[in-house]
Design a protein around this motif. Structure first.
Motif, PDB file in Angstrom:
ATOM      1  N   ARG A  96       9.822  11.730  -0.267  1.00 34.68           N
ATOM      2  CA  ARG A  96       8.633  11.887  -1.119  1.00 34.68           C
ATOM      3  C   ARG A  96       7.431  12.152  -0.223  1.00 34.68           C
ATOM      4  N   ASN A  97       6.640  13.172  -0.570  1.00 42.52           N
ATOM      5  CA  ASN A  97       5.477  13.537   0.227  1.00 42.52           C
ATOM      6  C   ASN A  97       4.285  12.662  -0.177  1.00 42.52           C
ATOM      7  N   MET A  98       3.715  11.935   0.790  1.00 39.05           N
ATOM      8  CA  MET A  98       2.563  11.073   0.542  1.00 39.05           C
ATOM      9  C   MET A  98       1.487  11.371   1.593  1.00 39.05           C
ATOM     10  N   THR A  99       0.366  10.664   1.505  1.00 40.44           N
ATOM     11  CA  THR A  99      -0.684  10.749   2.521  1.00 40.44           C
ATOM     12  C   THR A  99      -0.958   9.333   3.033  1.00 40.44           C
ATOM     13  N   PRO A 100      -1.533   9.186   4.228  1.00 39.68           N
ATOM     14  CA  PRO A 100      -1.824   7.841   4.734  1.00 39.68           C
ATOM     15  C   PRO A 100      -2.686   7.009   3.791  1.00 39.68           C
ATOM     16  N   SER A 101      -3.664   7.665   3.142  1.00 36.84           N
ATOM     17  CA  SER A 101      -4.539   6.910   2.244  1.00 36.84           C
ATOM     18  C   SER A 101      -3.794   6.403   1.006  1.00 36.84           C
ATOM     19  N   SER A 102      -2.742   7.125   0.602  1.00 32.16           N
ATOM     20  CA  SER A 102      -1.991   6.688  -0.584  1.00 32.16           C
ATOM     21  C   SER A 102      -0.949   5.635  -0.244  1.00 32.16           C
ATOM     22  N   LEU A 103      -0.773   5.367   1.055  1.00 30.88           N
ATOM     23  CA  LEU A 103       0.227   4.374   1.469  1.00 30.88           C
ATOM     24  C   LEU A 103      -0.390   2.999   1.712  1.00 30.88           C
ATOM     25  N   GLY A 104      -1.645   2.824   1.317  1.00 30.15           N
ATOM     26  CA  GLY A 104      -2.314   1.556   1.577  1.00 30.15           C
ATOM     27  C   GLY A 104      -1.632   0.360   0.949  1.00 30.15           C
ATOM     28  N   SER A 105      -1.051   0.544  -0.233  1.00 34.12           N
ATOM     29  CA  SER A 105      -0.427  -0.597  -0.907  1.00 34.12           C
ATOM     30  C   SER A 105       0.998  -0.846  -0.414  1.00 34.12           C
ATOM     31  N   PHE A 106       1.490  -0.008   0.494  1.00 35.28           N
ATOM     32  CA  PHE A 106       2.802  -0.242   1.103  1.00 35.28           C
ATOM     33  C   PHE A 106       2.605  -1.255   2.239  1.00 35.28           C
ATOM     34  N   GLY A 109      20.859  -2.476  -4.991  1.00 32.59           N
ATOM     35  CA  GLY A 109      19.840  -1.639  -4.383  1.00 32.59           C
ATOM     36  C   GLY A 109      19.292  -0.584  -5.328  1.00 32.59           C
ATOM     37  N   TYR A 110      18.017  -0.220  -5.113  1.00 29.33           N
ATOM     38  CA  TYR A 110      17.335   0.810  -5.897  1.00 29.33           C
ATOM     39  C   TYR A 110      16.657   1.783  -4.938  1.00 29.33           C
ATOM     40  N   VAL A 111      16.590   3.031  -5.383  1.00 31.79           N
ATOM     41  CA  VAL A 111      15.867   4.060  -4.649  1.00 31.79           C
ATOM     42  C   VAL A 111      14.534   4.289  -5.351  1.00 31.79           C
ATOM     43  N   ILE A 112      13.442   4.103  -4.633  1.00 33.06           N
ATOM     44  CA  ILE A 112      12.097   4.394  -5.166  1.00 33.06           C
ATOM     45  C   ILE A 112      11.808   5.850  -4.832  1.00 33.06           C
ATOM     46  N   HIS A 113      11.630   6.691  -5.856  1.00 33.89           N
ATOM     47  CA  HIS A 113      11.550   8.125  -5.555  1.00 33.89           C
ATOM     48  C   HIS A 113      10.284   8.811  -6.033  1.00 33.89           C
ATOM     49  N   ASP A 114       9.475   8.168  -6.906  1.00 42.06           N
ATOM     50  CA  ASP A 114       8.267   8.877  -7.348  1.00 42.06           C
ATOM     51  C   ASP A 114       7.229   7.867  -7.832  1.00 42.06           C
ATOM     52  N   PHE A 115       5.960   8.362  -7.858  1.00 40.48           N
ATOM     53  CA  PHE A 115       4.833   7.524  -8.237  1.00 40.48           C
ATOM     54  C   PHE A 115       3.915   8.314  -9.159  1.00 40.48           C
ATOM     55  N   ARG A 116       3.087   7.612  -9.910  1.00 37.22           N
ATOM     56  CA  ARG A 116       2.144   8.291 -10.791  1.00 37.22           C
ATOM     57  C   ARG A 116       1.144   9.092  -9.964  1.00 37.22           C
ATOM     58  N   PRO A 117       0.903  10.356 -10.336  1.00 39.93           N
ATOM     59  CA  PRO A 117      -0.077  11.161  -9.579  1.00 39.93           C
ATOM     60  C   PRO A 117      -1.495  10.632  -9.773  1.00 39.93           C
ATOM     61  N   HIS A 118      -2.301  10.747  -8.713  1.00 37.60           N
ATOM     62  CA  HIS A 118      -3.725  10.400  -8.737  1.00 37.60           C
ATOM     63  C   HIS A 118      -3.963   8.909  -9.006  1.00 37.60           C
ATOM     64  N   GLN A 119      -2.947   8.069  -8.829  1.00 36.06           N
ATOM     65  CA  GLN A 119      -3.117   6.627  -9.001  1.00 36.06           C
ATOM     66  C   GLN A 119      -2.474   5.915  -7.819  1.00 36.06           C
ATOM     67  N   PRO A 120      -3.108   4.828  -7.366  1.00 35.62           N
ATOM     68  CA  PRO A 120      -2.504   4.098  -6.239  1.00 35.62           C
ATOM     69  C   PRO A 120      -1.175   3.473  -6.647  1.00 35.62           C
ATOM     70  N   ALA A 121      -0.212   3.539  -5.752  1.00 36.72           N
ATOM     71  CA  ALA A 121       1.087   2.922  -6.006  1.00 36.72           C
ATOM     72  C   ALA A 121       0.996   1.446  -5.635  1.00 36.72           C
ATOM     73  N   MET A 122       0.990   0.593  -6.633  1.00 37.39           N
ATOM     74  CA  MET A 122       0.770  -0.837  -6.387  1.00 37.39           C
ATOM     75  C   MET A 122       2.064  -1.542  -5.982  1.00 37.39           C
ATOM     76  N   VAL A 123       2.747  -0.961  -5.020  1.00 40.04           N
ATOM     77  CA  VAL A 123       4.049  -1.516  -4.646  1.00 40.04           C
ATOM     78  C   VAL A 123       3.926  -2.832  -3.877  1.00 40.04           C
ATOM     79  N   HIS A 124       2.703  -3.196  -3.441  1.00 44.11           N
ATOM     80  CA  HIS A 124       2.544  -4.487  -2.782  1.00 44.11           C
ATOM     81  C   HIS A 124       2.883  -5.645  -3.727  1.00 44.11           C
ATOM     82  N   ARG A 125       2.899  -5.337  -5.047  1.00 42.14           N
ATOM     83  CA  ARG A 125       3.203  -6.394  -6.028  1.00 42.14           C
ATOM     84  C   ARG A 125       4.681  -6.791  -6.010  1.00 42.14           C
ATOM     85  N   LEU A 126       5.491  -6.067  -5.256  1.00 39.44           N
ATOM     86  CA  LEU A 126       6.877  -6.495  -5.078  1.00 39.44           C
ATOM     87  C   LEU A 126       6.935  -7.907  -4.481  1.00 39.44           C
ATOM     88  N   ALA A 127       5.905  -8.262  -3.745  1.00 39.00           N
ATOM     89  CA  ALA A 127       5.868  -9.590  -3.126  1.00 39.00           C
ATOM     90  C   ALA A 127       5.803 -10.697  -4.161  1.00 39.00           C
TER      91      ALA A 127
END
Length: 816
Positions: free
Chosen positions: A422-432, A272-290
């Protein structure tokens, strides 16, 4: 964490958490990358509608695609045809045909077994767990949190049940409404289905790795043994009020061993891994985990906070950081660039919340990779770390904390691992966003190829749930794209499924296939001895004279080379056809309905029509008689004015070869058009007769290089008429052509496109792709993709989805 009870709509854990679950319905993502962006925007809009106070756990659960349904289908087909081949009283040719089809089904079984083992196709489910925590606690717990003492919780559960149900139903309503408005409906899971989800979370072997090889499963099935598979309990195995010890025995894994950097559950390794931070001002492309080979499983715990409260905390943090920088400056210490960046980010976030009212979302994100052994696990974790680095996501392995991290991924609403959100916004969670992709498989469907997105076989029933239009298929592509291979694959698939196949072979490419699979190849043309009666068309029970009249009109159009619109000539032909059918006793004069049994040797002949027309007082009718005279009583009468010379009543595979007519290579010759009409009339008649005799058996009509027929006057109208009527007659029409312009530039081509249910678009030139964009509603991405497709690959364009498909078949089947 133990599930200690279930009601008719909820699960209850031992610490007093009441659970309900929603599942995102499968989405037709299509073959275009732009489609994913479209759904990401929809997902963002759903999250933006959620009010403060909304909390849920989003879990992604991977499952290896079960090869059993596909293997079972082809093994069943192999056994079916093997039994027919061994029937003592059957004709030798039928026995040989059945034997070839049986061997083809066996070859497909082996091919798909190795395909599943090589590619290990997986899918995933997106589960949303909603929870209500009540003050119920149990002190004694085992390593996994399962109770040992069997303390009764019924009183406490009963007392908290009304409040929990009200709270959860309110949460369900909020979440369902937001996603439904975004066009992403959800399903509420039953308690039994929720228990299945928990079971999968507790059994990593079910997440992205099959319990046994597909090849071993195929061998077991072929030998009549139950394949060795570990399957979750069925939803029926769980019921409200069942004893908690019985729940434990059904849900809990047998063995769990924790190491420094991985755990072992029932012999399966997981890290297991803990995802704890993302690049500021860039979308987190975590959908690529698929895209990770072998898949992943994990959970995102989301808490939607009050913007005003968070903005106040951010203001305090901003003041604290600014004060720190001022103190450093006063002491002559160089200011920290990182601190300055943080101050800017905090200011921007606070202003967004104060001005726009954007809801902050606190997330905790846990990811796990599974593997059958430690070496494979190391390889898969390296792949994960590499991907996270590439997309700018910070993560760390949960050393000595694998157990709490694993528990945090189980969809029961608990964060067992102490991790700062981690503090995010709904718009930044689109790739989740990891939507479940629909699998296109009808249990009784025929094999079309491999879905390149899921690596799963596609089996569709032409008359089934995925066909919203007519059971009509059209393959388009440049020469060498693989259209003929595709068409022969469909022919063999239809034969294996037990259907009848009738084909028109203009280029003479199907004879080898026909001979191998025990069909009858009938050469049509002046140089052969076979003849077709152009009027050998049985009356339709719904509209007895309609198709026969239209076929006669179309034959006359082919002879004359121009169309015959509704009017005096059309009416004269209709009147002549009705009189001839009545005279033969095939139509009741009073009711206009069919009577007696249709026999080819009693069907009207062309000379009957000519004589009725010649006796008419109508000048148009007499002119038509003169035009038809060479075919009915003159030079060509021996070819067109004879009864049908062959009987295909009992033929499962029939191919009409036209190469003798097409020896000149000029496909728009009048002779070819006339012969084509003879064949098409016979095919329609066979579809009617076979459907009346065996309504449960599907009939498949295959037309290679269909544009030769489209160029015939009235050809498109006839194909359209057949296509519209075929579904009711349990018949499917399959067409292939390289003349794309016929469908783009001419009215008759566009007419056919309007009724085609499914299109298979294969490789084309850039010029042709650009011409196809608007008529086929292709995005720029798909238009460009068409120019890059290799042999046997294409876009399967269905009424509600576009799939990238590869026609994959064993070479020993002789279809290439």
């Amino acid at each position: 964490m133990q599930v200690v009870g279930l009601t008719e709509d909820m699960l209850i854990t031992e610490n007093g958490t009441f659970l309900m679950m929603l599942e995102l319905k499968p989405i037709d993502m299509g073959a275009s990358g732009q489609d994913f962006s479209y759904w990401v925007r929809r997902y963002q809009s759903a999250l933006e509608k959620l009010p403060p106070g909304t909390n849920f756990q989003l879990s992604v659960q991977l499952e290896p695609r079960d090869p059993v349904p596909d293997l079972e289908y082809f093994l069943d087909r192999a056994h079916h045809w093997h039994n027919i081949a061994n029937q003592v009283d059957g004709p030798e040719r039928i026995s040989n045909q059945a034997n070839e089809i049986s061997q083809a089904a066996q070859a497909m079984t082996s091919f798909l077994a190795f395909w599943f083992d090589d590619y290990q196709p997986i899918t995933w489910r997106t589960i949303y767990t909603l929870f209500h925590k009540a003050p119920i606690q149990i002190s004694k717990r085992s390593l996994l949190g399962f109770r040992k003492d069997g303390t009764e919780l019924q009183d406490a559960i009963t007392a908290n049940l009304p409040q929990a149900r009200e709270s959860l139903q309110r949460q369900i309503g909020v979440l369902s409404a937001a996603f439904s408005e975004a066009g992403m409906p959800m399903n509420a899971l039953t308690p039994g289905e929720m228990c299945q989800v928990v079971w999968r979370g507790l059994h990593p072997a079910a997440n992205g790795m099959p319990s046994d090889s597909a090849a071993d499963i195929a061998v077991s099935m072929a030998q009549g043994r139950e394949p060795p598979r570990k399957k979750p309990p069925t939803p029926d195995a769980f019921w409200p009020g069942m004893p908690d010890e019985q729940l434990k025995s059904l849900l809990a894994p047998d063995t769990v061993l924790e190491k420094e950097s991985w755990i072992e559950v029932d012999g399966v390794k997981a890290a297991g891994y803990v995802i704890h931070d993302f690049r500021p001002h860039q979308p987190a492309m975590v959908h690529r985990l698929a895209n990770l080979p072998g898949g992943w499983t994990g959970s995102v715990h989301m808490e939607f906070a009050d913007p005003a409260l968070v903005a106040n905390k951010l203001k305090q943090r901003e003041v604290q950081l600014s004060a720190t920088e001022m103190v450093k400056s006063s002491k002559g210490i160089i200011q920290s660039y990182a601190n300055q960046q943080e101050v800017g980010a905090v200011q921007q976030q606070r202003m967004a919340m104060e001005t726009v009212g954007q809801t902050p979302v606190f997330i905790r994100f846990f990811v796990m990779r599974t593997a059958p052994d430690e070496e494979t696990l190391k390889e898969r974790t390296r792949d994960l770390e590499s991907l996270l680095t590439t997309i700018g996501v910070s993560a760390f392995p949960a050393r000595y904390s694998q157990m709490p991290l694993w528990k945090s991924t189980i969809p029961i609403g608990e964060v067992a691992m102490n991790q700062k959100p981690r503090n995010m916004t709904p718009s930044s969670l689109g790739s989740f966003f990891w939507p479940t992709q629909r699998r296109y498989m009808d249990e009784s469907g025929i094999y079309l190829g491999i879905d390149e997105t899921t690596q799963l076989p596609i089996r569709l029933d032409p008359f089934g749930r995925f066909q919203e239009k007519t059971p009509t298929f059209l393959a388009l592509g440049r020469p060498g794209a693989g259209k003929s291979v595709w068409l022969r694959t469909m022919m063999l698939s239809a034969l294996m499924a037990g259907g009848n196949v009738m084909a028109v072979d203009i280029e003479g490419e199907m004879q080898e296939f026909c001979d191998r699979y025990g069909g009858r190849y009938i050469e049509i043309g002046a140089l052969t001895g076979e003849r077709i009666n152009v009027l050998d068309v049985p009356p339709d029970s719904d509209h007895p004279l309609e198709f026969g009249t239209k076929h006669l009109v179309a034959f006359c159009e082919a002879v004359r080379g121009t169309s015959i619109p509704k009017g005096p000539e059309w009416n004269a032909l209709a009147q002549a056809y009705r009189l001839v059918m009545e005279d033969r006793g095939l139509i009741d004069e009073r009711t206009g309905m069919p009577q007696g049994e249709w026999r080819s040797n009693n069907a009207p002949l062309l000379k009957d029509i000519t004589r009725v027309l010649a006796q008419s007082r109508n000048s148009e009718a007499r002119s038509l008689a003169e035009m038809l005279h060479p075919y009915s009583e003159g030079l060509y009468a021996q070819y067109f004015n004879t009864p049908t010379t062959f009987n295909i009543r009992d033929e499962r595979l029939v191919v009409f070869g036209m190469r003798h007519v097409n020896e000149s290579g000029t496909w728009n010759d009048q002779e070819l058009q006339v012969y084509l009409w003879q064949v098409m009339g016979l095919l329609w008649g066979e579809v009617l007769r076979r459907n009346q005799a065996y309504p449960e058996v599907a009939n498949h009509v295959m037309l290679d290089e269909v544009w030769a027929l489209l160029r015939t006057p009235g050809g498109a109208a006839a194909i359209e008429n057949m296509a519209r009527r075929f579904r009711k007659r349990r018949a499917a029409l399959w067409m292939a052509t390289q003349q794309i312009g016929e469908f783009l530039e001419k009215e008759h081509g566009r007419q056919i496109l309007s009724v085609v249910g499914t299109k298979f678009l294969m490789g084309v030139s850039p010029f042709e792709a650009q011409r196809m964009q608007n008529p086929f509603e292709l995005s720029d991405f798909l238009m460009d993709l068409l120019t890059q497709l290799g042999h046997g690959r294409g876009l399967l364009q269905m009424p509600n989805a576009v799939l990238r498909v590869s026609v994959r078949i064993p070479k020993e089947l002789g279809l290439y």
